[in-house]
Design an enzyme around this catalytic site. Structure first.
Site, PDB file in Angstrom:
ATOM      1  N   LYS A   1      -2.355   0.645  16.719  1.00  0.00           N
ATOM      2  CA  LYS A   1      -3.124   1.579  15.666  1.00  0.00           C
ATOM      3  C   LYS A   1      -3.947   2.362  16.586  1.00  0.00           C
ATOM      4  O   LYS A   1      -4.470   3.300  15.950  1.00  0.00           O
ATOM      5  CB  LYS A   1      -3.719   0.591  14.637  1.00  0.00           C
TER       6      LYS A   1
ATOM      7  N   SER B   1      -3.547   3.684   9.548  1.00  0.00           N
ATOM      8  CA  SER B   1      -4.174   3.023  10.714  1.00  0.00           C
ATOM      9  C   SER B   1      -4.687   1.417  10.027  1.00  0.00           C
ATOM     10  O   SER B   1      -4.205   1.050   9.064  1.00  0.00           O
ATOM     11  CB  SER B   1      -5.120   3.851  11.514  1.00  0.00           C
TER      12      SER B   1
ATOM     13  N   ILE C   1       0.890  -1.172  -0.015  1.00  0.00           N
ATOM     14  CA  ILE C   1      -0.139   0.153  -0.155  1.00  0.00           C
ATOM     15  C   ILE C   1       0.985   1.377   0.271  1.00  0.00           C
ATOM     16  O   ILE C   1       0.544   2.239  -0.820  1.00  0.00           O
ATOM     17  CB  ILE C   1      -0.787   0.047   1.317  1.00  0.00           C
TER      18      ILE C   1
END
Ligand code: COA
Length: 278
Positions: free
Chosen positions: A166, A148, A26
């Site tokens: 997180k 997160s 990502i």
């Protein structure tokens, strides 16, 4: 790349974007989206080889790229890399705190050091990146984007360390939004759901469980790296100029059924395949 159809191709021109853990997944996807829109991109990560490959991909967009190794747990090391990035590209406009560590493990067999490793990478690493960049962000009236996870607000089996880390990240995000708003700095989180083709999805879902997970997601599918990167671009753009202190959940609605739905199946499959108790 969808983002170049909706945002002008030079909409991030001359912006400096720094992504921790930007060598893959990502995080690299986010870096590529900014590069596609003209940004100069800096990345850091622990493995030189992975960073070199990522930097080459990023350079193909035609803008300046900075890549240096460091471990976000090591504050002086990260600080030096962020200073070197400043020398090379200029002050950071968009800081993406994305470096993360994860592995599934039942709480009762997770060692204190295993818990600490994930909290150190995700939470302390994010603080380190913000602390080392704040003067640059003041200069640019820049923004911070934290990566997160749903674990921050819903408990997941085998993820107590990640949930704690997180949740801390999102709380840090809100505190920085509160304290640094006066400098024009915005601070937000993206909480991705399961994203196909990522190390995170590979680590969390035992082989053969993708369809079971998809059944529990209202949109009935995993997300894509592009779908996370697009939100990062939006958050950094003038379209989001009054958004700060927010967690943008990008999970196809996965969190809506509640924390337990479907995850018992995964927990059971993990226990059967790994022989782990818990
Ligand atoms: N299950 C249980 N404990 C584990 C584990 C696993 N799969 N992997 C590591 N640990 C524990 C180790 O046993 C060690 O604890 P100990 O000293 O009590 O034995 C502790 O975690 C640190 O392990 P180490 O290998 O030294 O960590 P590291 O700092 O090199 O790596 C991790 C960090 C553990 C998060 C590693 O998984 C990693 O590097 N991940 C990066 C990639 C990643 O997680 N990507 C997904 C992002 S969503």
């Amino acid at each position: 790349m969808l983002v170049t159809e909706y945002f002008p191709k030079d909409s991030m021109k001359d912006k400096v974007v720094f992504v921790t853990g930007g060598g893959s997944g990502i995080n690299l996807g986010i870096a590529k989206h900014f590069a596609a829109l003209g940004a100069k991109v800096g990345i850091c990560g622990r493995r030189q080889e992975k960073l070199d490959e990522a930097a080459e991909e990023l350079r193909s967009f035609g803008n300046e790229v900075f890549a240096e190794t460091c471990d976000v747990r090591d504050y002086p090391g990260l600080q030096e890399v962020i200073e070197n990035c400043y020398e090379s590209l200029g002050p950071i406009d968009v800081l993406v705190c994305a470096a993360a560590g994860n592995f599934p493990c039942p709480a009762e067999v997770l060692s204190p050091n295993g818990f600490k490793s994930v909290v150190d990478i995700d939470l302390r690493g994010s603080f380190h990146a913000c602390h080392a960049s704040v003067e640059q962000l003041k200069e640019t009236k820049g923004c911070i984007i934290f990566i997160s996870a749903g674990q921050a607000f819903l408990p997941y089996p085998l993820q107590c360390h990640v949930g704690a880390a997180k949740a801390g990240v999102d709380n840090l995000m809100k505190n920085l939004a509160l304290e640094w708003g006066k400098h024009g700095i915005r601070s937000n989180s993206i909480a991705p759901g399961p994203i196909e083709g990522t190390e995170g999805a590979r680590r969390l879902a035992p082989p053969g469980t993708k369809d079971l997970i998809d059944e529990q997601i209202p949109l009935r599918r995993h997300g894509t790296i592009e779908e996370i990167a697009q939100v990062a671009v939006f958050l950094a753009s003038p379209l989001a100029s009054y958004i700060t202190g927010s967690v943008i959940v990008v999970d196809g609605g996965q969190n809506l059924p509640g924390s337990g739905a479907g995850f018992n199946v995964i927990q059971q499959a993990w226990q059967e395949q790994s022989g782990n108790p818990g």
